[in-house]
Design an enzyme around this catalytic site. Structure first.
Site, mmCIF file in Angstrom:
data_model
loop_
_atom_site.group_PDB
_atom_site.id
_atom_site.type_symbol
_atom_site.label_atom_id
_atom_site.label_comp_id
_atom_site.label_asym_id
_atom_site.label_seq_id
_atom_site.Cartn_x
_atom_site.Cartn_y
_atom_site.Cartn_z
ATOM 1 N N HIS A 110 -0.464 -23.599 44.898
ATOM 2 C CA HIS A 110 0.388 -22.984 43.874
ATOM 3 C C HIS A 110 1.757 -22.580 44.438
ATOM 4 O O HIS A 110 2.699 -22.377 43.658
ATOM 5 C CB HIS A 110 -0.286 -21.736 43.304
ATOM 6 C CG HIS A 110 -1.043 -21.971 42.039
ATOM 7 N ND1 HIS A 110 -0.522 -22.669 40.972
ATOM 8 C CD2 HIS A 110 -2.283 -21.567 41.646
ATOM 9 C CE1 HIS A 110 -1.415 -22.693 39.989
ATOM 10 N NE2 HIS A 110 -2.486 -22.047 40.375
ATOM 11 N N GLU B 127 -5.010 -21.837 45.558
ATOM 12 C CA GLU B 127 -3.988 -20.784 45.520
ATOM 13 C C GLU B 127 -2.830 -21.099 46.465
ATOM 14 O O GLU B 127 -1.673 -20.815 46.146
ATOM 15 C CB GLU B 127 -4.608 -19.427 45.859
ATOM 16 C CG GLU B 127 -5.789 -19.034 44.978
ATOM 17 C CD GLU B 127 -5.511 -19.120 43.487
ATOM 18 O OE1 GLU B 127 -4.346 -18.936 43.066
ATOM 19 O OE2 GLU B 127 -6.463 -19.376 42.723
ATOM 20 N N GLU C 226 -1.383 -25.009 36.258
ATOM 21 C CA GLU C 226 -2.819 -24.971 36.530
ATOM 22 C C GLU C 226 -3.455 -26.358 36.521
ATOM 23 O O GLU C 226 -4.258 -26.678 37.402
ATOM 24 C CB GLU C 226 -3.520 -24.043 35.535
ATOM 25 C CG GLU C 226 -3.120 -22.577 35.662
ATOM 26 C CD GLU C 226 -3.407 -21.974 37.031
ATOM 27 O OE1 GLU C 226 -4.117 -22.598 37.853
ATOM 28 O OE2 GLU C 226 -2.922 -20.861 37.280
ATOM 29 N N GLY D 202 -10.833 -15.575 39.802
ATOM 30 C CA GLY D 202 -11.284 -16.042 41.099
ATOM 31 C C GLY D 202 -10.306 -15.651 42.192
ATOM 32 O O GLY D 202 -10.688 -15.183 43.260
ATOM 33 N N ALA D 203 -9.010 -15.838 41.905
ATOM 34 C CA ALA D 203 -7.965 -15.487 42.861
ATOM 35 C C ALA D 203 -6.626 -15.579 42.142
ATOM 36 O O ALA D 203 -6.535 -16.086 41.021
ATOM 37 C CB ALA D 203 -7.984 -16.427 44.067
ATOM 38 N N MET D 204 -5.571 -15.079 42.797
ATOM 39 C CA MET D 204 -4.246 -15.072 42.190
ATOM 40 C C MET D 204 -3.200 -15.422 43.233
ATOM 41 O O MET D 204 -3.185 -14.860 44.320
ATOM 42 C CB MET D 204 -3.962 -13.692 41.569
ATOM 43 C CG MET D 204 -2.605 -13.565 40.925
ATOM 44 S SD MET D 204 -2.377 -14.782 39.604
ATOM 45 C CE MET D 204 -0.609 -14.980 39.645
ATOM 46 N N GLU D 205 -2.302 -16.337 42.861
ATOM 47 C CA GLU D 205 -1.385 -16.967 43.805
ATOM 48 C C GLU D 205 -0.096 -16.208 44.042
ATOM 49 O O GLU D 205 0.917 -16.820 44.409
ATOM 50 C CB GLU D 205 -1.050 -18.384 43.313
ATOM 51 C CG GLU D 205 -0.151 -18.458 42.070
ATOM 52 C CD GLU D 205 -0.899 -18.509 40.763
ATOM 53 O OE1 GLU D 205 -0.303 -18.888 39.735
ATOM 54 O OE2 GLU D 205 -2.094 -18.168 40.750
ATOM 55 N N ASN D 206 -0.059 -14.891 43.850
ATOM 56 C CA ASN D 206 1.176 -14.128 44.051
ATOM 57 C C ASN D 206 1.900 -14.584 45.327
ATOM 58 O O ASN D 206 1.279 -14.747 46.368
ATOM 59 C CB ASN D 206 0.855 -12.636 44.190
ATOM 60 C CG ASN D 206 -0.234 -12.190 43.249
ATOM 61 O OD1 ASN D 206 -0.051 -12.169 42.049
ATOM 62 N ND2 ASN D 206 -1.387 -11.846 43.805
ATOM 63 N N GLU E 132 -0.808 -11.526 36.221
ATOM 64 C CA GLU E 132 -0.873 -12.687 35.335
ATOM 65 C C GLU E 132 -1.980 -12.471 34.311
ATOM 66 O O GLU E 132 -3.076 -12.067 34.683
ATOM 67 C CB GLU E 132 -1.159 -13.971 36.126
ATOM 68 C CG GLU E 132 -1.049 -15.208 35.266
ATOM 69 C CD GLU E 132 -1.259 -16.514 36.029
ATOM 70 O OE1 GLU E 132 -1.288 -17.578 35.384
ATOM 71 O OE2 GLU E 132 -1.406 -16.473 37.248
#
Length: 853
Positions: free
Chosen positions: A299, A296, A318, A259-263, A119
Site C-alpha cells: 500500500h 500493507e 484495495e 486486519g491491519a492498516m497501512e498508515n 480509515e
C-alpha cells in the site's frame, strides 16, 4: 432514520478549500486528552467564503483563526465558519476521552495503549477536519505522555525530535514529508517489546525496521519482520518500487476492527497478523501473516503515494493491492494453492454478495455507511479485475501501465478511470468495454456448449454471457471476459492453450484440425469472475483431473465431480429414491491418493470437499436439509472407498515437518474420522505427539465434527494449556462455535460469559459468533430459528458497542432468499426486530433496510 442518507458518486465535487500543512499536538492524559490541530488552509474555489469541517462527538475548547478567536457553528457533525480569506491558519483544540471510545475508531485505548484507526472516516473523531481522501497535507506531529507508562510515542514519517518534559512526561516529534489524506494518519503510544532490524534498499539506503508487540511476545514477531523484508525485496524486483522513508514500523494491537492498516510508515496491525511461533500458530497463520504484512507494505505505493479521490474509488487501492499481495504470495509460495484460495473466496463469498441485497459494483454508485463497503467485492473482485487486465496486457504491458500510473499520479488522489487510462495508454490496448467491470454489479453467467463436426474436423464452442439485474441496475451490458482455454485429446495430450476474448452476448469460436472431439478445460485458473455452466460428463472431469496442465483446473474439475454426486443425491431424496454414488468418483480420488509426484498441497485442497455453504452458492434456491444429508453421504462413501489409501498416506506423512505434508495428513485424518470411531485413536495420538499448532488443531478439527467423549477431553486439555494466549483461545472458541449438535446454541450462549470471550474485542466476537453464523450452517439454520435469534441478540448488543463488527457478522442473516419459506420468515422477523431499534446505527440500517427491501 433521518441520518441515514445515501451519498452518490455522481454528486462528487472537489473541495472549496484544502489543507496543505497540519501541525498536530497530542497531550495524552487519559480521559482528558487534548488535541491541538494547527492547519494551513488554502482556498481552491474562488467564490467560496465558507469552510465546512467534519467532526464526530467532539468537544471544542478553543478555535482560532490566524491566532484570534472566531465565531463558528456546529450542526449534524459539521463545524461551519463563514467569511473566510483566501489563506489562513486555523487552530482547533479538542478534548477527547479515548478510554470511552469503544467503537475503535479515531483515538482509543487498546489494552492500556493509545491507538488510532482513521480509515475511512475516523479522523473526524480526533479533530474537526476536511476528512476526505482528496485533501492531502504534510503532517508534523508531536506526542506527549507520561514516560514511564508510555515510553514509545509513535506517529507517521521520520522521528525528528524528542526529549523530557516536566512531571515525568516526555515528547516525540514526527515529520512526514509526503502529503497524505487524514485517513492515513496514525498515532500509537504505549509500553511494548520491540524487535528491530534493517533493510538496505536497492539504491543503498538503510531503512530501520521496528515491530512493536505486547510485553512477553517478542519471540513471536520474527516471522512478521522476515515477511516485511521479503515484501520490500519483492516489490523492488517485480514492480521496481522502493520504500521512501527512513523507518518502517508495525504495531500489533489486540483491539482492532480490521486486519491491519497501512498508515504511512506506521502500520497498525491486529495481533492475529503479527504474532506467530510454531507452538501457537498454524501453517495457515504463518501464510496469513506473510500475506497481510505484504499487503500493507505494498500500500505504500498503491494507496499512500497514490490514493483515492473519493471513497467510491476504494478498489483503486484495495483491489490493486490485493492483486499485488496475491502475486507476492504466489511468487514466494505455491502459485496453484494461492490461486485456489483466491478462487474459493470469490465463489463462496463474493458470488453470494453479488446475489444478495448488498450487491454493488467494485466502484459503487452510492453508499450510506462507507465502512459497509470494505467488502469482498471491492477487495477480491477488484483484484480479479486487475488480474484480467494483467491477462489482457501481459506482464510487460501491465508493468508499463504501472510505471505510467506512478509517473502521472504520484502524490495525487485519483480515480479508477485514471488507473485504467494509464494501463490503456502505456499498452496501446483499448479497454473501453473493459471499464464496465468497474460500474456493473453482479456475477456474469457464462454458458458454454460444444459442437464437433467430424467431416470438417472443426470443434466449436458457443459462449453466451448474461448478468442478472441487481439492485437498481436492471440493464446489463456484455462485458469483456478473458476466457482462458485448454483443449485436451482423449488421451490427455494438450492440443491448444489460448485466451479467448469474449465481448458479445453470444459468440462462437471455431477450432480447426480437430479430427476427434477434444475435452475443453474452460476458464482455466478462473481467468474471469463469472459463473460457468458447461455440461461436463464424468469421463471428461476425470480426464481433466489427471491431465489438465493447470493445477487449478484439476482442483476445479474435482469440485465439479464431487458437486455432481451431491446434487444427484439431493434429487434422489426429493424423489424418494435411495442415495448412491458413482464408483468412478471414488476411483478418481483413489487414483490421486496413489499418484506419485502429485503436489501434496494440491491433493490436500482436493480432499477438502466443498462444504454445505459452498454447495449452496451453486444454486439459486437450496433444499438445505436434503443437501446436508446428501453431502454427508457422499463424503462418507468416498472416505469408506478410499480408507486403505488414506490410511497409508496418513501414516507415510506422520512426522514429516513440512507444511504441504501436514495439510495432506490432516485432510486424510478428517475423512478417516468420518468412517469409524476406531480412527479416533489416530487423532488422540497426533494431538499427544504434536510439535506444532497445525497438528494440534488438525487433530481437534477432525474430532470436532463428531460428538464424542474424546473431543470434550482434548478440548478441555487445549483450554487449560492455552488459557493465557488469546489468539489461541480464539481457535478454541471457533471449534466450539462450529461443532454440530442440538446443544450447540446453548453452549455458545454459555461461552459468551467465558473468561476467554469479550464483546468489546472484535477478534473474540468474530471467533465465536461470526464463526457460528458463517460456518456452522446446519446449526445456524436449524428449523426452530434459535440460531437466528442468537445472532440477532448479539447484533442488538453490538449496535451500541461496535456497529462495524455488528454489520460484518450480520451477513448470513440478510442472505435469506436462498432458503425455504419457513426459514425465510424467521430470518426476516429477526431483521425486522433489528430495523425497529430506535438507535440503529447507519452500519446496520443500510444492510437491514436493503435486505428487507
Amino acid at each position: 432514520m433521518t441520518q441515514a442518507q445515501a451519498k452518490y458518486l455522481k454528486d462528487y465535487k472537489s473541495p472549496d478549500y484544502t489543507i496543505t500543512h497540519v501541525d498536530l499536538h497530542f497531550s495524552l492524559n487519559g480521559k482528558e486528552t487534548l488535541v491541538t490541530a494547527k492547519s494551513q488552509v488554502k482556498r481552491l474555489n474562488e467564490s467560496a467564503t465558507t469552510l465546512i469541517l467534519d467532526g464526530d462527538d467532539l468537544q471544542i475548547t478553543q478555535l482560532l483563526l490566524d491566532g484570534e478567536p472566531v465565531s463558528y457553528t456546529t450542526e449534524k457533525g459539521q463545524l461551519i465558519i463563514n467569511d473566510l480569506p483566501a489563506t489562513f491558519e486555523l487552530t482547533i483544540v479538542t478534548l477527547l476521552d479515548p478510554e470511552a471510545n469503544l467503537a475503535l475508531e479515531g483515538l482509543y485505548m487498546s489494552d492500556g495503549a493509545y491507538c488510532t484507526q482513521c480509515e475511512a472516516e475516523g479522523f473526524r473523531r480526533i479533530t474537526y477536519f476536511l476528512d476526505r481522501p482528496d485533501v492531502l497535507a504534510i503532517y508534523t506531529v508531536q506526542v506527549e505522555a507520561d514516560k514511564q507508562a508510555f515510553p514509545y510515542l509513535l506517529s507517521n514519517g521520520n522521528r525528528v525530535a524528542s526529549g523530557p518534559l516536566d512531571g515525568g512526561r516526555h515528547f516525540v516529534r514526527w515529520f512526514d514529508p509526503f502529503p497524505k489524506p487524514a485517513y492515513l494518519f496514525a498515532l500509537v503510544a504505549g509500553d511494548f517489546d520491540l524487535l528491530e532490524d534493517k533493510y538496505r534498499t536497492r539504491s543503498g539506503r538503510d531503512v530501520a525496521l521496528q515491530v512493536f508487540v505486547d510485553k512477553g511476545n517478542l519471540n513471536k514477531a520474527h516471522h512478521a519482520i522476515a515477511s516485511l523484508k521479503k515484501s520490500m525485496k519483492w516489490d523492488e524486483e517485480r514492480f521496481n518500487l522502493e520504500y521512501d522513508l527512513d523507518i518502517y514500523m508495525i504495531v500489533a494491537v489486540d483491539f482492532f476492527n480490521m486486519g491491519a492498516m497501512e498508515n504511512k510508515g506506521l502500520n497498525v496491525f491486529n495481533t492475529k497478523y503479527v504474532l506467530a511461533d510454531t507452538a501457537s500458530a498454524t501453517d495457515d497463520d504463518y501464510h496469513g501473516i506473510e500475506s497481510v504484512v505484504g499487503h500493507e507494505y505494498f500500500h505504500n505505493w498503491t494507496g499512500n503515494r497514490v490514493t483515492c479521490r473519493d471513497w467510491f474509488q476504494l478498489s483503486l487501492k484495495e483491489g490493486l493491492t490485493v492483486f499485488r499481495d496475491q502475486e507476492f504470495s504466489s511468487d514466494v509460495g505455491s502459485r496453484a494453492v494461492n490461486r485456489i484460495h483466491a478462487v474459493k473466496v470469490m465463489k463462496n463469498q463474493q458470488f453470494a454478495e453479488d446475489a444478495g441485497p448488498m450487491a454493488h459494483a467494485i466502484r459503487p454508485e452510492s453508499v450510506i455507511e462507507m465502512n459497509n463497503f470494505y467488502t469482498v467485492t471491492v477487495y477480491n473482485k477488484g483484484a480479479e479485475v486487475i488480474r484480467m487486465m494483467h491477462t489482457l496486457l501481459g506482464e510487460t504491458g501491465f508493468q508499463a501501465g504501472m510505471k505510467c500510473y506512478f509517473e502521472r499520479h504520484d502524490g495525487q488522489a485519483v480515480t479508477c478511470d485514471d488507473f485504467v487510462s494509464a494501463m490503456e495508454d502505456a499498452s496501446g490496448v483499448d479497454l473501453t468495454q473493459f471499464r464496465l467491470w468497474y460500474r456493473q454489479s453482479g456475477t456474469p453467467e457464462v454458458t458454454v456448449t460444444e459442437e464437433h463436426d467430424v467431416e470438417s474436423s472443426e470443434y466449436r464452442l458457443h459462449i453466451t454471457q448474461k448478468t442478472q439485474p441487481t439492485g437498481e441496475q436492471t440493464e446489463k451490458l456484455p462485458l469483456h471476459i478473458p476466457f482462458d482455454l485448454e483443449l485436451l485429446s482423449s488421451q490427455g495430450d494438450s492440443l491448444l492453450n489460448r485466451v479467448l476474448n469474449v465481448t458479445q452476448e453470444r459468440q462462437t469460436f471455431v477450432f480447426e484440425n480437430m479430427p476427434t472431439k477434444p475435452v475443453p478445460s474452460l476458464l482455466q485458473n478462473f481467468s474471469a469472475p463469472v459463473r460457468l455452466s458447461f455440461n461436463y460428463c464424468v469421463e471428461q472431469l476425470m480426464l481433466l483431473i489427471r491431465f489438465a496442465s493447470s493445477d487449478v483446473a484439476k482442483w476445479d474439475a474435482s469440485v465439479a465431480l464431487f458437486s455432481q454426486a451431491v446434487w444427484q443425491n439431493v434429487d434422489n431424496l426429493h424423489t424418494n429414491r435411495a442415495m448412491h454414488i458413482d464408483t468412478r468418483l471414488i476411483d478418481a480420488i483413489k487414483g490421486l491418493l496413489l499418484e506419485e509426484g502429485l503436489d501434496k498441497a494440491l491433493l490436500a485442497e482436493i480432499l477438502q470437499f466443498p462444504n454445505v455453504a459452498t454447495l449452496s452458492e451453486q444454486v439459486t434456491q437450496v433444499a438445505l436439509d436434503e443437501l446436508i444429508l446428501a453431502r454427508s453421504f457422499v463424503v462418507e462413501e468416498i472416505a469408506t472407498g478410499c480408507e486403505d489409501e488414506m490410511l497409508a498416506r496418513y501414516r507415510e506423512l506422520r512426522g514429516i515437518d513440512e507444511a504441504a505434508s501436514r495439510a495432506l495428513k490432516n485432510a486424510c485424518l478428517q475423512l478417516l474420522l468420518k468412517i469409524s470411531d476406531e480412527h479416533q485413536i489416530l487423532a488422540k495420538s497426533q494431538y499427544d505427539d504434536a510439535q506444532n499448532m497445525t497438528d494440534s488443531l488438525g487433530a481437534l478439527s477432525a474430532l470436532n465434527g463428531e460428538q464424542s467423549e474424546l473431543r470434550e477431553q482434548l478440548l478441555h486439555d487445549f483450554q487449560l494449556r492455552w488459557a493465557d494466549t488469546p489468539l489461541v483461545m480464539d481457535k478454541w472458541l471457533t471449534l466450539q462455535a462450529t461443532c454440530p449438535g442440538e446443544d450447540r446454541i446453548a453452549a455458545i450462549k454459555s461461552l459468551t460469559g467465558h473468561s476467554a470471550f469479550s464483546f468489546s474485542n472484535p477478534n473474540r466476537v468474530r471467533s465465536l459468533i461470526g464463526a457460528f453464523a458463517a460456518a456452522n450452517t446446519e446449526v445456524f439454520h436449524q428449523q426452530d430459528g434459535e440460531g437466528y435469534a442468537l445472532l440477532t441478540d448479539v447484533i442488538i448488543k453490538l449496535n451500541k458497542l461496535n456497529p462495524q463488527v455488528a454489520a460484518r457478522i450480520i451477513t448470513p442473516l440478510i442472505q435469506f432468499k436462498k432458503f425455504d419459506s419457513t426459514r425465510q420468515t424467521k430470518m426476516k422477523d429477526s431483521l425486522a426486530q433489528i430495523l425497529a431499534l430506535p438507535d440503529l446505527s447507519k452500519d446496520l440500517y443500510e444492510k437491514v433496510a436493503k435486505a428487507l427491501g
